[in-house]
Design a protein around this motif. Structure first.
Motif, PDB file in Angstrom:
ATOM      1  N   ASP A 113      56.340  58.242 -15.664  1.00  0.00           N
ATOM      2  CA  ASP A 113      57.328  58.348 -16.744  1.00  0.00           C
ATOM      3  C   ASP A 113      58.327  57.193 -16.660  1.00  0.00           C
ATOM      4  N   ASN A 116      59.825  55.427 -20.675  1.00  0.00           N
ATOM      5  CA  ASN A 116      60.095  56.514 -21.611  1.00  0.00           C
ATOM      6  C   ASN A 116      61.499  56.446 -22.210  1.00  0.00           C
ATOM      7  N   LEU A 154      55.561  62.634 -21.700  1.00  0.00           N
ATOM      8  CA  LEU A 154      55.142  62.280 -23.059  1.00  0.00           C
ATOM      9  C   LEU A 154      53.658  62.576 -23.214  1.00  0.00           C
ATOM     10  N   LYS A 159      56.694  64.394 -27.493  1.00  0.00           N
ATOM     11  CA  LYS A 159      57.197  64.662 -26.153  1.00  0.00           C
ATOM     12  C   LYS A 159      56.380  65.750 -25.465  1.00  0.00           C
ATOM     13  N   LYS A 225      52.138  57.362 -28.039  1.00  0.00           N
ATOM     14  CA  LYS A 225      52.757  57.129 -26.736  1.00  0.00           C
ATOM     15  C   LYS A 225      52.581  55.677 -26.297  1.00  0.00           C
TER      16      LYS A 225
END
Length: 339
Positions: A113, A116, A154, A159, A225
């Motif tokens: 992550d 993000n 994500l 999300k 994403k």
């Protein structure tokens, strides 16, 4: 099979879950622990896992029980969350003892992550402190969605987050799942409202919209994403190592390490039912299994089939709940599931 009272993995008596997160960092850690050491196993089907101490969980290894399991954001940095949990366990005298030495056994797994929208310019790795805070917060009630290790998660189109679900079997045994949904694949069908896991939903736990009659075969491979990560990075971003769904399935049944591993293996079916595509070469998809042994099994052969099936159902539902419960926060690079 019906959901437990909380519809959480902590419906398995004796288990507790703690979350800790940093909103600026957009990341966090989740810890599952118990009143006493428990049997644990793991099965990995993704091509890019990030783990700690998982070799100990193989059926041929001598470690009989673990003290906690850790799910964390932070990619390789997040593995240090386990060190914070080890510190917390040692402080209360929990762990493998050899004379005066105490060694807590804490396997863990991480998700990526780091792209993000959160601040990642920390001077000192924040994850040991997050691990300790999550351990200290462990309780039977805990938040889902944008919480703990799911804070910065994500999915392919919106999300992700932290999810959980449970089932009580006709035998009286309880099974639960806890998951950080952070896949390259999508948890929703191309219209982005219906969940792939909709056929397994119970009592409207993730919106009650039912299956998508126009879902098709999941042939669309767009990943919002990856597009958002590329915008953030200012360059094309490979999917390699940037995705993962990590989970724990648990039961109060008495299981050997080999049986726990079989339950973890079967639970991956739930991942495939809820994420399209899943188990890719660039996902680190992994499932831990935990068994407290508080409720002995009458017919081991029959119970094992039921436990494995329930684990897969719980995991599929938990993945959808992770996305359903996610909430919008400043700096997000992907939208939440549409209400």
């Amino acid at each position: 099979m019906t959901p437990g009272a909380k519809n959480l993995i902590t419906d398995v008596a004796g288990l507790r879950v703690g979350n800790a997160a940093d909103a600026t960092l957009k990341s966090g850690t989740t810890v599952l622990t118990a009143d006493r050491p428990f049997t644990a196993a793991v099965h990995i089907m993704g091509g890019a896992p990030g783990t700690r101490e998982t070799d100990l969980l193989a059926p041929d290894k001598t470690v009989a029980g673990v003290d906690a399991l850790v799910l964390s954001g932070g990619s390789a940095y997040g593995l240090d969350a386990c060190s914070g949990v080890v510190e917390g366990l040692r402080a209360i005298g929990r762990g493998f003892r050899l004379g005066p030495a105490i060694v807590p056994i804490v396997p863990g797994a991480i998700v990526f992550d780091l792209l993000n929208g959160g601040a990642k310019d920390w001077p000192t790795n924040p994850y040991p402190a997050l691990g300790r805070a999550a351990f200290d917060a462990a309780a039977v009630e805990f938040d889902l969605g944008t919480a703990g290790a799911g804070t910065g998660a994500l999915t392919g189109m919106q999300k992700g987050g932290l999810g959980s679900a449970s089932l009580v079997l006709d035998s009286g045994h309880t099974v639960g799942a806890l998951v950080v949904a952070n896949p390259i694949g999508s948890v929703t069908t191309p219209g982005e409202r219906h969940f792939w896991a909709a056929p397994f939903e119970i009592d409207g736990e993730f919106g009650g919209l039912g299956p998508d009659p126009a879902a098709g075969l999941g042939r669309a491979m767009r990943s919002r994403k990856l597009e958002a990560m590329a915008d953030l990075a200012g360059a094309a971003v490979s999917s390699n190592g940037t995705n993962t769904t990590i989970a724990i399935v648990a039961t109060d049944a008495t299981l050997s390490k080999a049986e726990a591993q079989r339950m973890a293996t079967a639970a991956h079916d739930g991942m495939a039912r809820a994420i399209v595509p899943s188990h890719g070469p660039h996902d680190g998809d992994l499932v831990f299994a935990a068994a407290t042994g508080a409720h002995p099994r009458g017919d081991p052969a029959a119970n094992m089939l039921d436990l494995c099936h329930a684990a897969s159902l719980c995991l599929a539902r938990a993945i959808a709940r992770a996305v359903y419960e996610a909430r919008a926060e400043p700096g997000d690079i992907l939208p939440c599931w549409p209400a």
